[in-house]
Every structure is written in structure tokens, then in C-alpha cells.
Scaffold this active site. Structure first.
Site, PDB file in Angstrom:
ATOM      1  N   ASP A 152      17.657   9.317  16.497  1.00  0.00           N
ATOM      2  CA  ASP A 152      16.644   8.778  17.421  1.00  0.00           C
ATOM      3  C   ASP A 152      17.187   8.714  18.849  1.00  0.00           C
ATOM      4  O   ASP A 152      18.230   8.119  19.097  1.00  0.00           O
ATOM      5  CB  ASP A 152      16.233   7.375  16.949  1.00  0.00           C
ATOM      6  CG  ASP A 152      14.923   6.915  17.571  1.00  0.00           C
ATOM      7  OD1 ASP A 152      14.785   6.990  18.811  1.00  0.00           O
ATOM      8  OD2 ASP A 152      14.038   6.475  16.816  1.00  0.00           O
ATOM      9  N   SER A 162       8.757   6.430  19.445  1.00  0.00           N
ATOM     10  CA  SER A 162       9.215   6.787  18.102  1.00  0.00           C
ATOM     11  C   SER A 162       8.089   6.746  17.078  1.00  0.00           C
ATOM     12  O   SER A 162       8.172   7.419  16.049  1.00  0.00           O
ATOM     13  CB  SER A 162      10.348   5.855  17.658  1.00  0.00           C
ATOM     14  OG  SER A 162      11.500   6.110  18.416  1.00  0.00           O
ATOM     15  N   ASP A 179      11.026  -0.556  11.347  1.00  0.00           N
ATOM     16  CA  ASP A 179      10.873   0.040  12.678  1.00  0.00           C
ATOM     17  C   ASP A 179      10.047   1.332  12.550  1.00  0.00           C
ATOM     18  O   ASP A 179       9.842   1.858  11.456  1.00  0.00           O
ATOM     19  CB  ASP A 179      12.260   0.308  13.275  1.00  0.00           C
ATOM     20  CG  ASP A 179      12.242   0.327  14.803  1.00  0.00           C
ATOM     21  OD1 ASP A 179      11.151   0.239  15.402  1.00  0.00           O
ATOM     22  OD2 ASP A 179      13.328   0.444  15.400  1.00  0.00           O
ATOM     23  N   HIS A 238      18.789   3.321  25.700  1.00  0.00           N
ATOM     24  CA  HIS A 238      17.920   2.394  26.447  1.00  0.00           C
ATOM     25  C   HIS A 238      18.773   1.462  27.302  1.00  0.00           C
ATOM     26  O   HIS A 238      18.397   1.109  28.418  1.00  0.00           O
ATOM     27  CB  HIS A 238      17.080   1.544  25.488  1.00  0.00           C
ATOM     28  CG  HIS A 238      15.853   2.229  24.970  1.00  0.00           C
ATOM     29  ND1 HIS A 238      14.785   2.535  25.774  1.00  0.00           N
ATOM     30  CD2 HIS A 238      15.525   2.654  23.728  1.00  0.00           C
ATOM     31  CE1 HIS A 238      13.840   3.123  25.042  1.00  0.00           C
ATOM     32  NE2 HIS A 238      14.269   3.218  23.799  1.00  0.00           N
ATOM     33  N   ASP A 241      13.481  12.457  17.581  1.00  0.00           N
ATOM     34  CA  ASP A 241      12.059  12.290  17.895  1.00  0.00           C
ATOM     35  C   ASP A 241      11.803  12.473  19.391  1.00  0.00           C
ATOM     36  O   ASP A 241      10.709  12.812  19.808  1.00  0.00           O
ATOM     37  CB  ASP A 241      11.557  10.926  17.405  1.00  0.00           C
ATOM     38  CG  ASP A 241      12.519   9.790  17.740  1.00  0.00           C
ATOM     39  OD1 ASP A 241      13.596  10.033  18.323  1.00  0.00           O
ATOM     40  OD2 ASP A 241      12.182   8.634  17.410  1.00  0.00           O
ATOM     41  N   HIS A 270      12.361   6.625  27.487  1.00  0.00           N
ATOM     42  CA  HIS A 270      12.452   7.955  26.886  1.00  0.00           C
ATOM     43  C   HIS A 270      12.158   9.019  27.941  1.00  0.00           C
ATOM     44  O   HIS A 270      11.655   8.701  29.012  1.00  0.00           O
ATOM     45  CB  HIS A 270      11.433   8.091  25.746  1.00  0.00           C
ATOM     46  CG  HIS A 270      11.621   7.083  24.655  1.00  0.00           C
ATOM     47  ND1 HIS A 270      10.688   6.876  23.667  1.00  0.00           N
ATOM     48  CD2 HIS A 270      12.636   6.218  24.400  1.00  0.00           C
ATOM     49  CE1 HIS A 270      11.121   5.930  22.842  1.00  0.00           C
ATOM     50  NE2 HIS A 270      12.299   5.510  23.271  1.00  0.00           N
TER      51      HIS A 270
HETATM   52 ZN   LIG Z   1      13.486   4.269  22.097  1.00  0.00          ZN
END
Ligand SMILES: [Zn+2]
Length: 449
Positions: free
Chosen positions: A35, A75, A126, A261, A299, A394
Site C-alpha cells: 500500500d 485505498s 481497513d 503519509h 493501490d 496520495h
Molecule cells: Zn494512504
């Protein structure tokens, strides 16, 4: 003209849009999702380690990651594309943009009698794991996602997120008072909640939750407290492989995204290396087994990471990822220690192995009263490694596409994220993306509006 002809001849046989060849069919599929991991992260990881990555050996193309609501996906929409082959809006899980539940790979695989599982480092509720079995309009509906995951009877669930399985009086955060841990035990599932139980005998169905929320960053992890991704896969994969009828396993390196992040480069590169170690483990299994297709793709990218940057007006000529490998804990953890009273400069120099300039020490002092201390530490580490970040969120950049094993010929070139999901389904001869009755068996009841 001559150049155009040469380019035509040199074009790969499977340019985008071409129909995939009908190769051999796999019996098992492992989907591996790092991810938030873009191309720069993997170059960083390769340089930091000083040798090729396992992922390098199975790179076959790239994935366009946009969602129906934005060129920058989240995501939820990203995982829905892989799980159902359907383009949906950010924050939507397992539904089309109009809110209709769509059939997922994992649901179709379970209907066929295949065993199913997911192993993640985030909360098991999640968005990424959720999109493979749950259908909700907003990814934040994690109480409902937990209910749907249990109702779906996923054979193997490993990760964090115990909070969403326990009611408040039992130390959890469920608002409806249900104790899903007791419900899982009551129907005969093995429930594992700590390291000691994990080290004992394991059997399916298995619900293993090692933390109230996310599992620790690899850089912070105490092996005596919680297993890492490699160990979870090493224990979980053989359990699924023993089941008759094949299996579908989703593995997520969830926290590569979290560290990006936070713009925390040392935590980020360790998460990426841990994921690559997990890929090595899975490829070793797939080579022995010979019937397992491994497909990997993030993703989306997170952070807008770049190798090379300027500091002030000076462009740095060089990149120094080795410095990150000397860092001993996450920026978040250093910030906690400083707030607990440790002198900032001394602690950061000790934990990072860096010698701070006066300007950098000043950055820590200025950040200390507010809540941006971890950001300042990440920025100092990034300067020393000569890394740049363009966002806390992102980005729209393509991510790498990876494939190995029977059926891997289907994955070549630049594919839309929904096409990746559809081709995985085709390789197993499963139908996905069709509208799914909310009350169909195994759907976990009606989707919450
Ligand atoms: Zn994220």
C-alpha cells in the site's frame, strides 16, 4: 517513417488493451499489495539494501491507479478495483459508484470452495482487506466491516484492529455492544490475540489480531510482542495450502503507506524492505508449489517521494539512503520520547546516527511546542538522505505491476487497476464485478447505507 516502423517492430507483443493470452490456470492466487508504494520507494529500498529486490525479478508492467471520483485514488477505491474489477469512488468499499454491492474475487473464490485469507499490517477492517469481502459506502464503517468479514467466513484473518471486534466494556471500540471475538470462538474459530498463542498450534478458521489498531512499524517492532509480516505469512500460507480446492490469499504491506503519509523515510524504507522479504517468502512457496499465481501491485503511490532534492537553493547531487538504515526507530516514536522529557537534539542524534546542523536543531526546537515534531524529524532524515516529498497524501503516478507463476502471462504492459482485478478473475475462471444481492449467502447481510 523508418523510426515509426522500427518502433512498431520493437513494440511489446502485449501493448495496452491487447487481449491476454489464455495460459495455464493456477489453482491458487496470492495477491500482494504494498500500500502506497511507488517506483521511487523501491529504488530507495534497493539502494538501501545494496542489492536487487525480490520484486525486481517479477516486474512485468505498470498500473494506472485513478478512481471514478479522482485521478488520485484512495485505498478503498483502489482495492475495490483489484477485488472486483470495478471502478468506484474514493472511500467506497466493494460497491459501484451508485452504491450497489459488487461481487468480489474472494466471494467468488469462496463460492467455488476455495479457501480464503488475508494477512495485513493495518487493521483487518481497513479499506484494502475490506474491499475483498465487505460492501459499505464509507470505509470508516469499520464496525460493520468487521461484522461482514466474520459473516463471510474468511478462513484466515491476520493483522491488527482488535478494537473493532470488541465492545467498549471489554476494552474495544464497538458501539453496538457485540463481542465478535466471543462470537468467533463460539462458532469454533481459533482466535489468537498475542505472540504466545501465535507461536503455538494454529488451525483454520483462524482470527489472529495482535494489536488494538495497526501493528507496529517494522522499525519499532519488538519481536517478543508481535509477529511481523514475514512471520505471519510463513505461518499462514501453509495453513491455506493444506486446504483442498485451492486458495486465494491477499497480503498487504499496509504501513508503507502510513510512513509515507508521515513523510518518515526510515520507517517507510523498512516497511518496503519487509514487504519485499515477504515477496521472497511467497515466491519460494510458489516455486515449490508450481500451481500458484502471485500478482503484486500497490493501490497507489503515497507521499510523492523523490530521490534527489534541493535544500534551500542548493540542488544536492547524490542520494544517501544508507543513512536511513542506521535509524533505530520511527519519527513518531522519537517525538513521543521527546515529549516525555528527553532532550530533542541528543535523542534525535542518538536514534538516527546523524549529526544535526544548528539549523536542524532549530527545526526541532521550533516544532516542539506544537504537534509537528515527528514531521521535523522526518524532514531532517529526508535532507540527510537527499529525499524529497511532494505531499502528505496520495499521488496519481503509476505503480509497478508484478506477476509470477501459471497465468502470469496475462499481466503485461500498462494496465488500468480494474483490468488487473478482471485478469486475476479470468485466470481462476471466476466472475467478478456483477451486482451482488445484499442478502446473498455469505454477503454478511445487507450493506449499511
Ligand atoms: Zn494512504
Amino acid at each position: 517513417m523508418a523510426l515509426a516502423l522500427a518502433l512498431t517492430i520493437l513494440a511489446p507483443p502485449l501493448a495496452r488493451g491487447a487481449a491476454p493470452p489464455a495460459g495455464p490456470r493456477p489453482e491458487n492466487v496470492v495477491i500482494m499489495i504494498p500500500d502506497g508504494c511507488g517506483p521511487a520507494t523501491l529504488v530507495l529500498a534497493r539502494l538501501a539494501r545494496g542489492r536487487p529486490l525480490s520484486l525486481d525479478s517479477i516486474l512485468v508492467g505498470a498500473v494506472e491507479t485513478g478512481s471514478s471520483s479522482s485521478r488520485i485514488t484512495d485505498s478503498a477505491a483502489g482495492a475495490t478495483a483489484y477485488a472486483s474489477g470495478v471502478k468506484t469512488a474514493n472511500r467506497v468499499v466493494g460497491m459501484d459508484p451508485a452504491g450497489n454491492p459488487v461481487e468480489t474475487l474472494m466471494e467468488a473464490a469462496a463460492s467455488r470452495g476455495m479457501a480464503t485469507g488475508f494477512i495485513v499490517k493495518s487493521r483487518v477492517t481497513d479499506a484494502t482487506p475490506a474491499a475483498f469481502v465487505a460492501h459499505v459506502r464509507r470505509r470508516s464503517q469499520e464496525d460493520e466491516i468487521a461484522v461482514q468479514e466474520l459473516a463471510h467466513r474468511v478462513n484466515l484473518i491476520m493483522g491488527g484492529g482488535l478494537d473493532r471486534f470488541l465492545p467498549e466494556p471489554a476494552g474495544g471500540r464497538r458501539a453496538d455492544g457485540r463481542d465478535l471475538v466471543a462470537e468467533a470462538r463460539g462458532r469454533g474459530d481459533q482466535v489468537v490475540l498475542d505472540r504466545a498463542e501465535f507461536d503455538g498450534d494454529l488451525r483454520l478458521p483462524l482470527l489472529a489480531l495482535f494489536a488494538p489498531a495497526e501493528l507496529p512499524y517494522e522499525i519499532d517492532r519488538d519481536p517478543k510482542q508481535a509477529p511481523g509480516l514475514v512471520e505471519m505469512v510463513r505461518r499462514g500460507l501453509p495453513l491455506l495450502a493444506r486446504e483442498p480446492g485451492g486458495f486465494l490469499l491477499v497480503i498487504e504491506g499496509s504501513r508503507i503507506d502510513h510512513a509515507a503519509h508521515a513523510n518518515d523515510p526510515a520507517s517507510h524504507v523498512r516497511e518496503a524492505l519487509e514487504f519485499d522479504d515477504t515477496v521472497r517468502e511467497v515466491l519460494a512457496f510458489a516455486r515449490r508449489d508450481g500451481r500458484t499465481l502471485v500478482v503484486g501491485a500497490a493501490d497507489h503511490e503515497t507521499g510523492g517521494l523523490s530521490l534527489g532534492r534541493r535544500v534551500g537553493d542548493t540542488p544536492l547531487e547524490g542520494v544517501y539512503p544508507e543513512s536511513l538504515m542506521a535509524v533505530r526507530c520511527s519519527a513518531e516514536r522519537m517525538a513521543d520520547s521527546i515529549r516525555a522529557g528527553h532532550p530533542a537534539r541528543e535523542l534525535v542524534e542518538r536514534e538516527t546516527g546523524l549529526h544535526l546542523t544548528l539549523e536542524e536543531a532549530g527545526m526541532l526546537d521550533r516544532a516542539l511546542p506544537g504537534r509537528r515534531l515527528a514531521e521535523a524529524i522526518g524532514e531532517i532524515e529526508s535532507r540527510h538522505a537527499a529525499l524529497g516529498w511532494s505531499t502528505w497524501g496520495h499521488t496519481a503516478i503509476d505503480v509497478g505491476l508484478y506477476a509470477f507463476g501459471p497465468g502470469s502471462d496475462r499481466f503485461r504492459g500498462v494496465l488500468d487497476n480494474t483490468e488487473v482485478g478482471r485478469r486475476i478473475a479470468e485466470s481462476l475462471d471466476l466472475q467478478v464485478g456483477g451486482s451482488r444481492s445484499p442478502r446473498a449467502p455469505g454477503s454478511g447481510g445487507p450493506a449499511t447505507p
